[in-house]
Design an enzyme around this catalytic site. Structure first.
Site, PDB file in Angstrom:
ATOM      1  N   SER A  13     -30.466   8.348   2.026  1.00 18.08           N
ATOM      2  CA  SER A  13     -29.293   8.480   2.891  1.00 18.08           C
ATOM      3  C   SER A  13     -29.731   8.855   4.294  1.00 18.08           C
ATOM      4  O   SER A  13     -30.342   9.907   4.507  1.00 18.08           O
ATOM      5  CB  SER A  13     -28.352   9.552   2.350  1.00 18.08           C
ATOM      6  OG  SER A  13     -27.385   9.872   3.339  1.00 18.08           O
ATOM      7  N   HIS A  36     -28.834   3.982   2.426  1.00 20.16           N
ATOM      8  CA  HIS A  36     -27.473   4.471   2.201  1.00 20.16           C
ATOM      9  C   HIS A  36     -26.915   4.984   3.532  1.00 20.16           C
ATOM     10  O   HIS A  36     -27.491   5.874   4.159  1.00 20.16           O
ATOM     11  CB  HIS A  36     -27.515   5.586   1.156  1.00 20.16           C
ATOM     12  CG  HIS A  36     -26.186   6.121   0.759  1.00 20.16           C
ATOM     13  ND1 HIS A  36     -25.377   5.520  -0.187  1.00 20.16           N
ATOM     14  CD2 HIS A  36     -25.521   7.236   1.160  1.00 20.16           C
ATOM     15  CE1 HIS A  36     -24.274   6.238  -0.339  1.00 20.16           C
ATOM     16  NE2 HIS A  36     -24.323   7.274   0.463  1.00 20.16           N
ATOM     17  N   ASP A  38     -23.782   6.662   5.394  1.00 15.63           N
ATOM     18  CA  ASP A  38     -22.571   7.444   5.172  1.00 15.63           C
ATOM     19  C   ASP A  38     -21.646   7.358   6.386  1.00 15.63           C
ATOM     20  O   ASP A  38     -21.960   7.875   7.454  1.00 15.63           O
ATOM     21  CB  ASP A  38     -22.931   8.909   4.912  1.00 15.63           C
ATOM     22  CG  ASP A  38     -23.563   9.107   3.542  1.00 15.63           C
ATOM     23  OD1 ASP A  38     -22.922   8.725   2.545  1.00 15.63           O
ATOM     24  OD2 ASP A  38     -24.702   9.606   3.472  1.00 15.63           O
ATOM     25  N   MET A  40     -18.229   8.525   7.952  1.00 13.95           N
ATOM     26  CA  MET A  40     -17.215   9.586   7.808  1.00 13.95           C
ATOM     27  C   MET A  40     -16.320   9.600   9.035  1.00 13.95           C
ATOM     28  O   MET A  40     -16.802   9.475  10.158  1.00 13.95           O
ATOM     29  CB  MET A  40     -17.900  10.952   7.667  1.00 13.95           C
ATOM     30  CG  MET A  40     -18.938  11.019   6.557  1.00 13.95           C
ATOM     31  SD  MET A  40     -19.535  12.709   6.362  1.00 13.95           S
ATOM     32  CE  MET A  40     -20.919  12.458   5.243  1.00 13.95           C
ATOM     33  N   HIS A  69     -21.384   3.667   2.447  1.00 19.33           N
ATOM     34  CA  HIS A  69     -20.495   4.557   1.697  1.00 19.33           C
ATOM     35  C   HIS A  69     -19.413   5.030   2.664  1.00 19.33           C
ATOM     36  O   HIS A  69     -19.675   5.852   3.537  1.00 19.33           O
ATOM     37  CB  HIS A  69     -21.331   5.723   1.144  1.00 19.33           C
ATOM     38  CG  HIS A  69     -20.527   6.772   0.439  1.00 19.33           C
ATOM     39  ND1 HIS A  69     -21.030   8.021   0.159  1.00 19.33           N
ATOM     40  CD2 HIS A  69     -19.261   6.762  -0.052  1.00 19.33           C
ATOM     41  CE1 HIS A  69     -20.110   8.744  -0.470  1.00 19.33           C
ATOM     42  NE2 HIS A  69     -19.023   8.005  -0.604  1.00 19.33           N
ATOM     43  N   MET A  71     -16.482   7.072   3.665  1.00 17.18           N
ATOM     44  CA  MET A  71     -15.662   8.255   3.396  1.00 17.18           C
ATOM     45  C   MET A  71     -14.607   8.319   4.485  1.00 17.18           C
ATOM     46  O   MET A  71     -14.657   9.153   5.396  1.00 17.18           O
ATOM     47  CB  MET A  71     -16.563   9.507   3.368  1.00 17.18           C
ATOM     48  CG  MET A  71     -17.411   9.583   2.102  1.00 17.18           C
ATOM     49  SD  MET A  71     -18.839  10.655   2.299  1.00 17.18           S
ATOM     50  CE  MET A  71     -19.961   9.491   3.058  1.00 17.18           C
ATOM     51  N   MET A 140     -19.591  10.800  -7.371  1.00 27.38           N
ATOM     52  CA  MET A 140     -20.082  11.823  -6.432  1.00 27.38           C
ATOM     53  C   MET A 140     -20.494  13.069  -7.204  1.00 27.38           C
ATOM     54  O   MET A 140     -19.754  13.551  -8.075  1.00 27.38           O
ATOM     55  CB  MET A 140     -18.994  12.189  -5.416  1.00 27.38           C
ATOM     56  CG  MET A 140     -18.686  11.119  -4.372  1.00 27.38           C
ATOM     57  SD  MET A 140     -20.084  10.611  -3.372  1.00 27.38           S
ATOM     58  CE  MET A 140     -20.549  12.139  -2.545  1.00 27.38           C
ATOM     59  N   GLY A 145     -19.028  14.864   2.274  1.00 23.38           N
ATOM     60  CA  GLY A 145     -18.872  15.365   3.637  1.00 23.38           C
ATOM     61  C   GLY A 145     -20.160  15.806   4.296  1.00 23.38           C
ATOM     62  O   GLY A 145     -20.306  15.657   5.502  1.00 23.38           O
ATOM     63  N   PHE A 146     -21.089  16.328   3.506  1.00 24.92           N
ATOM     64  CA  PHE A 146     -22.303  16.885   4.106  1.00 24.92           C
ATOM     65  C   PHE A 146     -23.513  16.639   3.211  1.00 24.92           C
ATOM     66  O   PHE A 146     -23.385  16.632   1.983  1.00 24.92           O
ATOM     67  CB  PHE A 146     -22.140  18.396   4.334  1.00 24.92           C
ATOM     68  CG  PHE A 146     -20.985  18.718   5.234  1.00 24.92           C
ATOM     69  CD1 PHE A 146     -21.130  18.700   6.617  1.00 24.92           C
ATOM     70  CD2 PHE A 146     -19.736  18.998   4.693  1.00 24.92           C
ATOM     71  CE1 PHE A 146     -20.050  18.957   7.446  1.00 24.92           C
ATOM     72  CE2 PHE A 146     -18.650  19.261   5.519  1.00 24.92           C
ATOM     73  CZ  PHE A 146     -18.800  19.243   6.897  1.00 24.92           C
ATOM     74  N   GLY A 148     -27.360  17.918   1.873  1.00 21.49           N
ATOM     75  CA  GLY A 148     -28.009  19.194   1.563  1.00 21.49           C
ATOM     76  C   GLY A 148     -27.218  20.146   0.690  1.00 21.49           C
ATOM     77  O   GLY A 148     -27.561  21.316   0.590  1.00 21.49           O
ATOM     78  N   ASP A 178     -24.587  10.379  -6.043  1.00 14.31           N
ATOM     79  CA  ASP A 178     -24.801  10.728  -4.637  1.00 14.31           C
ATOM     80  C   ASP A 178     -24.417  12.189  -4.440  1.00 14.31           C
ATOM     81  O   ASP A 178     -23.270  12.578  -4.701  1.00 14.31           O
ATOM     82  CB  ASP A 178     -23.917   9.813  -3.762  1.00 14.31           C
ATOM     83  CG  ASP A 178     -24.035  10.089  -2.275  1.00 14.31           C
ATOM     84  OD1 ASP A 178     -24.947  10.840  -1.867  1.00 14.31           O
ATOM     85  OD2 ASP A 178     -23.208   9.536  -1.518  1.00 14.31           O
ATOM     86  N   SER A 201     -31.506  14.617   1.790  1.00 17.68           N
ATOM     87  CA  SER A 201     -32.459  15.668   2.157  1.00 17.68           C
ATOM     88  C   SER A 201     -33.738  15.593   1.335  1.00 17.68           C
ATOM     89  O   SER A 201     -34.827  15.864   1.854  1.00 17.68           O
ATOM     90  CB  SER A 201     -31.795  17.040   2.026  1.00 17.68           C
ATOM     91  OG  SER A 201     -31.081  17.153   0.821  1.00 17.68           O
TER      92      SER A 201
END
Ligand code: DX5
Ligand code: ZN
Length: 227
Positions: A13, A36, A38, A40, A69, A71, A140, A145-146, A148, A178, A201
């Site tokens: 990601s 990947h 993300d 958002m 992905h 979101m 999920m 949203g974040f 780590g 994920d 991460s």
């Protein structure tokens, strides 16, 4: 094995990469199956990342296929445009989609793989009949949203049930996880039946991201073979 692809696919990601150097960061994970991406919108999730122009540019800058992905709210309006922008796979959240069957068909019509994501609190069972419309299901393993965040072990039964549904219907679709996927957690996911692994991460915080991808894939394949 029903799947046509490799047994375990690793999708780094880029949320954990340096956004000012995305082309280099894509090269840093040489050997990854997909990148990947993300997306958002600060509405569906409380974070804001990137959109269509970045996906278009990244697609031109790398040979690795893009796994987008989304979101975002209103995926019915936006998701087909990500396929048009070059994404090889487009994932929308079922919680945000007004017409998931029509949307999956539109994504496929644009030539991309159609994928549907479930937030941790969304069950798979109401969507069993939709599975043939999809190329991948994303379970999920953190609240989206974040990067780590800690892996949610309580999602393992849902991964297992989803794998059973896919197999019962004789489908070739992929099952992606994920969130919090790492050397510590990937084997549990693979044993539960996941075959596509997003890692942010765990890959980009490693000294050698490409080696981290290879090590994760080996771990997942060995765990799947044991299961
Ligand atoms: C979270 C994103 C993930 C994130 C995963 O909402 O969907 O793709 O990048 O990051 P890690 O692997 O660090 O949990
Ligand atoms: Zn993601």
């Amino acid at each position: 094995m029903l799947n046509t692809g490799p047994m375990a696919q690793i999708n780094p990601s880029i949320l954990s990469a340096d956004f000012a150097r995305l082309a280099e960061e894509a090269r840093a994970v040489d050997g990854a199956d997909w990148l990947h991406v993300d997306v958002m919108d600060n509405h569906f999730v409380p974070n804001l990342t990137l959109g269509l122009p970045v996906v278009e540019s990244l697609h031109k800058a790398t040979d690795t296929p893009l796994d987008c992905h989304l979101m975002i709210e209103a995926p019915d309006r936006w998701a087909p445009q990500y396929a048009e922008a070059g994404a090889g796979s487009v994932t929308f959240h079922v919680e945000a989609a007004a017409a998931p069957i029509r949307l999956a068909r539109e994504i496929r019509a644009q030539g991309a793989r159609a994928s549907m994501a479930l937030r941790p609190a969304t069950p798979i069972e109401p969507y069993e009949d939709l599975l043939p419309e999809l190329d991948m299901l994303l379970v999920m393993t953190v609240e989206p949203g974040f990067g780590g965040q800690a892996f949610l072990d309580i999602m393992l039964p849902k991964i297992r049930r989803t794998r059973q549904l896919i197999d019962r219907h004789g489908l070739q679709m992929w099952l992606q996880v994920d969130g919090g996927v790492s050397a510590e957690t990937i084997e549990r996911c693979a044993e539960a039946g996941a075959d596509v692994f997003v890692a942010g991460s765990a890959v980009y915080n490693a000294d050698d991201p490409a080696a981290a991808v290879a090590a994760l894939r080996r771990q997942a394949e060995e765990a799947a073979a044991r299961a």
